[in-house]
Write an enzyme that holds these catalytic residues in place. Structure first.
Site, PDB file in Angstrom:
ATOM      1  N   ASP A  45       8.671  -2.896   5.647  1.00 27.66           N
ATOM      2  CA  ASP A  45       7.232  -3.164   5.678  1.00 27.66           C
ATOM      3  C   ASP A  45       6.852  -4.140   4.567  1.00 27.66           C
ATOM      4  OD1 ASP A  45       4.318  -1.976   6.533  1.00 27.66           O
ATOM      5  OD2 ASP A  45       4.407  -2.399   4.379  1.00 27.66           O
ATOM      6  N   TYR A  50       1.748  -9.696  -0.329  1.00 19.56           N
ATOM      7  CA  TYR A  50       2.796  -9.264  -1.259  1.00 19.56           C
ATOM      8  C   TYR A  50       3.573 -10.448  -1.844  1.00 19.56           C
ATOM      9  CZ  TYR A  50       2.202  -4.636   0.967  1.00 19.56           C
ATOM     10  OH  TYR A  50       1.711  -3.470   1.472  1.00 19.56           O
ATOM     11  N   LYS A  75       1.449  -8.110   7.644  1.00 22.55           N
ATOM     12  CA  LYS A  75       0.000  -7.896   7.760  1.00 22.55           C
ATOM     13  C   LYS A  75      -0.775  -9.160   7.434  1.00 22.55           C
ATOM     14  CE  LYS A  75       1.064  -3.454   5.587  1.00 22.55           C
ATOM     15  NZ  LYS A  75       2.201  -3.855   4.773  1.00 22.55           N
TER      16      LYS A  75
END
Length: 275
Positions: A45, A50, A75
């Site tokens: 994930d 990030y 995401k």
């Protein structure tokens, strides 16, 4: 013991995955992924925010596991939602990951005035086959209700903070009743319950660490967990949760530890909005 769940897209997702939040050091995410797959993990994930999708991509490429045996999530961030650049953000994520598709693409936060239009684009991305499932993160019941009122596609996943100190039962029940898979990020509460008396006693009873007790508690509820670590020994330990079962009375006891404690924080650009 089955350690996968079926999403409402009829695709299988592991109950256990590796989170790579803050794994931005040189080769950090890559090495963590290699350690994780050696320990049996198949779900990774990440997220555009990030800033490590390139490293994750290298880890995927070098881990020795065929792509079709891995489950990769990323995401879309708030900035791209506000700019209306969802397709562009998605394509940049794919490019950084060096992948033709992801298994799951999530709206990272329900940005007011944006998330309904963002969801429409995610629907198009799913239809294109470049995201096999689409879902949301940090959505509360009111956000999910609005989404359902405006779309025929129910999210496959709602990724939320969940652990023994943060157990939003009403939201979890709502999701499970709607066929939305709950996935827990920060399932170790960044260490906040690891010295909790109850968790330590149960750790002794079941001959597992408090961290393993917390992760097993979630997975026994059918909640997928994505503990973050870059340390091979912890990654291995976090994965060793499917060889025991917590008795129901102890599951109920862990439920009582809930104090709505959030180890994560609402992003600065959303702090003025009540969540």
């Amino acid at each position: 013991m089955d350690n996968t769940v079926f999403l409402n897209t009829n695709r299988e997702m592991p109950l256990l995955g590796l989170g790579v939040y803050k794994a931005t050091g040189e080769n950090e995410a890559e090495n963590a992924i290699i350690s994780a797959v050696e320990s049996g993990y198949r779900l990774i994930d990440t997220a555009s925010v990030y800033k490590n999708e390139e490293n994750v991509g290298r880890g995927i490429a070098s881990c020795g596991i065929p792509r079709n045996e891995l489950f990769i999530t990323t995401k879309v961030w708030n900035t791209a939602q506000r700019l209306g650049d969802i397709q562009g953000a998605f394509e940049r994520s794919l490019d950084r990951l060096k992948l033709d598709y992801v298994d799951l693409y999530l709206i990272h936060w329900p940005v007011p005035g944006c998330y309904l239009s963002t969801w429409k684009v995610l629907e198009e991305i799913q239809k294109s086959g470049r995201a096999l499932s689409i879902g949301v993160s940090n959505f509360e019941i009111r956000h999910l209700e609005e989404l359902e009122a405006n779309s025929g596609i129910i999210p496959a996943v709602n990724q939320i903070e969940c652990h023994p100190l943060c157990y939003p039962k009403e939201l979890i029940d709502y999701c499970q009743n709607k066929g939305i898979q709950v996935q827990a990020y920060a399932p170790l509460a960044r260490g906040a319950y690891l010295d909790n008396d109850v968790m330590c006693v149960l750790g002794t009873k079941y001959a597992h660490t408090p961290a393993q007790i917390g992760l097993r508690w979630a997975t026994q509820k059918g909640i997928s967990v994505i503990p973050k670590s870059v340390h091979p020994d912890r990654i291995r330990s976090n994965g060793n949760i499917f060889d025991f079962t917590i008795e129901q009375e102890d599951m109920d006891l862990i439920d009582t530890l809930n104090e709505n404690f959030h180890s994560s924080h609402v992003p600065e650009d959303l702090r003025d909005i009540a969540f």
